[in-house]
Design a protein around this motif. Sequence first.
Motif, PDB file in Angstrom:
ATOM      1  N   SER A  69      45.088   3.232  21.162  1.00  0.00           N
ATOM      2  CA  SER A  69      44.875   4.121  22.298  1.00  0.00           C
ATOM      3  C   SER A  69      45.137   3.400  23.614  1.00  0.00           C
ATOM      4  O   SER A  69      45.805   3.925  24.514  1.00  0.00           O
ATOM      5  CB  SER A  69      43.452   4.681  22.267  1.00  0.00           C
ATOM      6  OG  SER A  69      43.200   5.470  23.408  1.00  0.00           O
ATOM      7  N   THR A  70      44.620   2.173  23.730  1.00  0.00           N
ATOM      8  CA  THR A  70      44.807   1.397  24.955  1.00  0.00           C
ATOM      9  C   THR A  70      46.268   1.046  25.178  1.00  0.00           C
ATOM     10  O   THR A  70      46.801   1.188  26.283  1.00  0.00           O
ATOM     11  CB  THR A  70      43.963   0.114  24.898  1.00  0.00           C
ATOM     12  OG1 THR A  70      42.582   0.461  24.778  1.00  0.00           O
ATOM     13  CG2 THR A  70      44.162  -0.714  26.158  1.00  0.00           C
ATOM     14  N   SER A  73      48.382   4.154  26.058  1.00  0.00           N
ATOM     15  CA  SER A  73      48.073   4.614  27.404  1.00  0.00           C
ATOM     16  C   SER A  73      48.709   3.684  28.437  1.00  0.00           C
ATOM     17  O   SER A  73      49.316   4.128  29.415  1.00  0.00           O
ATOM     18  CB  SER A  73      46.556   4.665  27.613  1.00  0.00           C
ATOM     19  OG  SER A  73      46.237   4.965  28.957  1.00  0.00           O
ATOM     20  N   SER A  76      52.651   3.995  28.343  1.00  0.00           N
ATOM     21  CA  SER A  76      53.228   5.340  28.382  1.00  0.00           C
ATOM     22  C   SER A  76      54.225   5.496  29.524  1.00  0.00           C
ATOM     23  O   SER A  76      55.158   6.287  29.436  1.00  0.00           O
ATOM     24  CB  SER A  76      52.124   6.390  28.508  1.00  0.00           C
ATOM     25  OG  SER A  76      51.377   6.197  29.707  1.00  0.00           O
TER      26      SER A  76
END
Length: 607
Positions: A69-70, A73, A76
Amino acid sequence: RGSSLTREEGHCFQEHCSILLCIDAKMSNHRSASNPRPAADDKKHVGPGSSITSSDARPAPLTMDSLISTLESTLSTSPCGIDGIDSEDDGKIGTISTLNHDFMASRQDWYGASLKYWDDVKPTVDGMLGGYANLSPSDLAASTKFLRHVQRNKRPDLQFGTSCECGAGIGRVTKGLFLPLNFTQCDLVEASAELISHAPEYIDDPGGGSAPQHLTSNPASSKCRFFCTGLEEFEPKPMSYDVVWVQWCIIYLTDLDCINFLRRMGTSLRDGGILVIKDNTCTDNAYVLDRDDSSVTRSLDYLLALADLAGLRVVYQRMQGEDVDDAAWPDDMFPVPMVALEVAKGDENGHADATSRRVAGGEYGEEEAIGYRDAKQVPFRERIELYSTLELVGDATGKRVVDVACGTGWLTKALKYRARASYVLGTDLSAEMIALAKKEDATIEYIIEDIVETAGDEFDIVTSNWLLVNAQTKAQLRAMCGGLAKKTKHGGRLITVVTNPALYSYGDTIFMKRYGFEFAYPEVVEEGAAILIRCYTPTGEFAVEVENYYHSRQDYTEALNEAGFSEVTFHQPKLSPNPSGVDDSEYWGSFFKCPLFLAITATMKSR
């Protein structure tokens, strides 16, 4: 596993070399040394160097899901995105989540394939470099220059004492880099027992081949210790090394193991020590997967994001072959950055212990002034800060303009040559800043002046970027605004830039890395709370760290009104058109989620 190979602690491996190999038969992570290969995407990495967000030196363990997730993110908005390709057919594989869940989930399979591959490689320089032995001299020459530059210009306290070559193979880097620099002890860590068993012979051979040296009482390998274990298992003692060198091997670590490995090696650094990563990077995708040897070549942004999560930050970086004196790096090879990292020191709450070149309250010495000047060269300064300021200044033809807190004259020169002011004066409290400004342009008048104690002199336009953020209290803020009022004629305009008050509580600013900044936040957001902003040059070198102080929009408005200004207005920064004509607004998108600064304009009505 991981025990040292000193002649005092074990049986003789060779009678005259007295080297003990600690063999771990269990499948290990990392295979051996370097592995350049033709690039699947050959666009050279472009953009400023990355800074690493200040973090706790003892970070909490990451889970796979939180890590993915980190990373996704963070990356991105990277030019390379979060999708990867297969090296065999350039086919799309999927995101970073796909890589971790579908290919790296089984550590035994991932590292088993890697170890099998390298156990079958010939224990020669050509074998270590995948058939590119001809690149070894230029590679080692660039590494030597890089390490010497870091010691002379970035870390004068760096000692050439103990080293650790990770993914050592037969010891090519130890023999060609560390021993010529007279390191007193060199540790070599390698997963392949076959390769590391040949390291003493290779190191002791004066010709660089695989034949053993004629026996001497003091062979070069007597300075070496050999560890046969994978990097994902290696656990060095704290404060062991001056230099940790990780070359062409981090591509064999899974993301999670990479972070944990870098954390452990960070703790192994002595005071002033550095960890250097030198490895292949891709430029058009987040990663390139090679299934034959279980390797993943990552983008530079991806690699630095992993280092960031490990609590490391960039000291200095450059590309192999970038220097004009370097031998050219083949175009069909992956770009190879060299990145020197240090532990991002912090207190028990994870706040940065930033003392080197820190500037508080505008107190600049010569070194800080040079760093401040160099930090103005990152693209953000020209494309956003300068563009936004000049848009608000407008056409200054026929007007008298003063640039308060002018620093080294970066904005001052633009006011003269781009805004076309008829007269421009630059003022600053720092003698060092003014000295540099005069060297930059002797045709502009500069004076040393404390705005709080100014005698006043009425100007049509007053600029004062990053002045008011030096006020630690409302009283100091009012005094600074009073000084600005003395400089501004009736009907004259003030344009200034301050740290965005919303930034102090925004929290997630890892996205700022690409733009040349990192932050350490105050525990409580209140009047005078300090935020540390660590600034970098376009090449990722540390430039200066400044300490700004928190005030709300209301605080600024009230202080300016009290000084006699009206029509106080806050402005969001703007992005200038790309000079190349390419639309790069997506790259800058993260910056505008919570901009570093706001601009303020006001008009002088009365005093």
